[in-house]
Design an enzyme around this catalytic site. Structure first.
Site, PDB file in Angstrom:
ATOM      1  N   SER A 121     -34.744 -69.485  46.768  1.00 13.23           N
ATOM      2  CA  SER A 121     -36.187 -69.295  46.821  1.00 13.23           C
ATOM      3  C   SER A 121     -36.603 -68.939  48.253  1.00 13.23           C
ATOM      4  CB  SER A 121     -36.907 -70.551  46.302  1.00 13.23           C
ATOM      5  OG  SER A 121     -38.260 -70.291  46.048  1.00 13.23           O
TER       6      SER A 121
ATOM      7  N   GLU B 209     -34.279 -62.067  42.538  1.00 18.03           N
ATOM      8  CA  GLU B 209     -34.754 -63.036  41.546  1.00 18.03           C
ATOM      9  C   GLU B 209     -36.123 -63.533  41.968  1.00 18.03           C
ATOM     10  OE1 GLU B 209     -35.290 -66.547  41.670  1.00 18.03           O
ATOM     11  OE2 GLU B 209     -34.831 -66.799  43.783  1.00 18.03           O
TER      12      GLU B 209
ATOM     13  N   HIS C 104     -34.103 -70.023  39.825  1.00 18.31           N
ATOM     14  CA  HIS C 104     -35.043 -71.092  39.503  1.00 18.31           C
ATOM     15  C   HIS C 104     -34.860 -71.680  38.111  1.00 18.31           C
ATOM     16  CE1 HIS C 104     -36.975 -69.246  42.985  1.00 18.31           C
ATOM     17  NE2 HIS C 104     -37.765 -70.287  43.077  1.00 18.31           N
TER      18      HIS C 104
END
Length: 324
Positions: free
Chosen positions: A105, A229, A297
């Site tokens: 992230s 992503e 995630h």
């Protein structure tokens, strides 16, 4: 006897203060695996939306970099502002004293910065301490299994990971257990060819726009597979971020794309999926894409070495990594 020596930091969201039960659960889980943990200086601290000032957050990471008892530096979670600390990180010391960095992230900013500024370091797109290891079984055990497979692979060895049989992005059980998460049957997909091979680089797309065009963004080549992503974004934001890469010429430089599963995607009533939006933006049927890879995630998470020579097979759901 301790196997791994992990130091952890919070470069953005103050998750150790916001989620004390999940933090404690993660600590307990890792200690049960024989991990020796070193807490960063901002542990359990909070400065409104962040864990501390830019200077304090950079200092926390640098202290772990200079700590000889820490071999692996792991993010506690992501957030939004990790890119703020990059100018103050001691990359010169890392070039002479390399360590392993792990996270996902918003940690992408630090991971790519380390990869570009101190390439001697091992950089893994993988679990974050609180977000990943504060999860419940069976997912936490599976995420640990992937991480342990990669972290124990030597620099001249090859590791092959088998994709999970099931996955979930259900928003449950963050601080307290409510009920078992739904387990969806897993599959990877592709657009042009089922097997892609090359150097894998990338991470969280929403984080990349905070460093693209800077010295911390990697130089790409025709042998590169771009890993991208995201999570909890709407269709408009996803299109914007894909278009950012196209406008920067990224899609003209690379060999192919590995698109991760998008957790809790909001199609805004369009009925479009992230891969459909990506295909429209790229507008090049010759650029191969493997999508729905389990790297991010969603749970469980497959630890993915950045900069590794990679072979990903969408049909067998296997990922092979070497030279990392």
């Amino acid at each position: 006897m301790f196997k791994l020596k992990i130091g952890f930091y919070s470069a953005s969201t103050p998750i150790t203060a916001l989620s004390p039960k999940r933090f404690r659960r993660a600590i307990d889980f890792l200690q049960q695996q024989g991990v020796r943990l070193t807490a960063g200086s901002l542990t359990r601290k909070q400065d409104n939306y962040r864990s501390g000032s830019i200077d304090e957050r950079a200092r926390e990471i640098n202290e772990l970099i200079h700590n000889d008892q820490v071999e692996i530096i792991m993010a506690t979670i992501g957030g939004t502002n990790t890119n703020s600390v990059l100018p103050d990180i001691d990359f010169a010391y890392l070039r002479c004293h390399p360590k392993t960095f792990v996270g996902y992230s918003d940690a992408t900013a630090l991971l790519l910065a380390v990869k570009t500024q101190a390439p001697q370091c091992r950089v893994l797109y993988g679990p974050a301490l609180v977000a990943s290891f504060g999860e419940w079984q069976p997912f936490v055990g599976m995420t640990w299994h992937y991480f342990n497979q990669v972290i124990t692979t030597g620099s001249h060895q090859i590791v092959q990971l088998q994709g999970p049989k099931f996955w979930s992005d259900e928003r449950l059980n963050w601080e307290n257990f409510e009920q078992p998460k739904e387990q969806r049957v897993n599959a990877w997909h592709y657009t042009k060819q089922p097997v892609l091979e090359g150097r894998l680089i990338g991470g969280n797309l929403n984080t990349m726009y905070g460093i693209i065009g800077s010295k911390y963004f990697p130089q790409l080549s025709s042998e590169d597979l771009l890993l991208i992503e995201d999570a909890e974004k709407d269709a408009a934001t996803v299109e914007k971020n894909f278009a950012m890469l196209k406008n920067a010429g990224v899609f003209n430089q690379i060999k192919g794309i590995i698109l991760g599963k998008h957790a809790l995607f909001d199609d805004q009533g369009s009925h479009k999926t992230p891969i459909e939006i990506l295909l429209e933006v790229v507008n090049n049927p010759q650029l191969p894409i493997i999508y729905d890879y389990d790297c991010c995630h969603t749970v469980p998470m497959m630890t993915t070495p950045l900069g590794a020579h990679t072979i990903i097979n969408a049909q067998t759901m296997t990922a092979e990594f070497s030279d990392f």
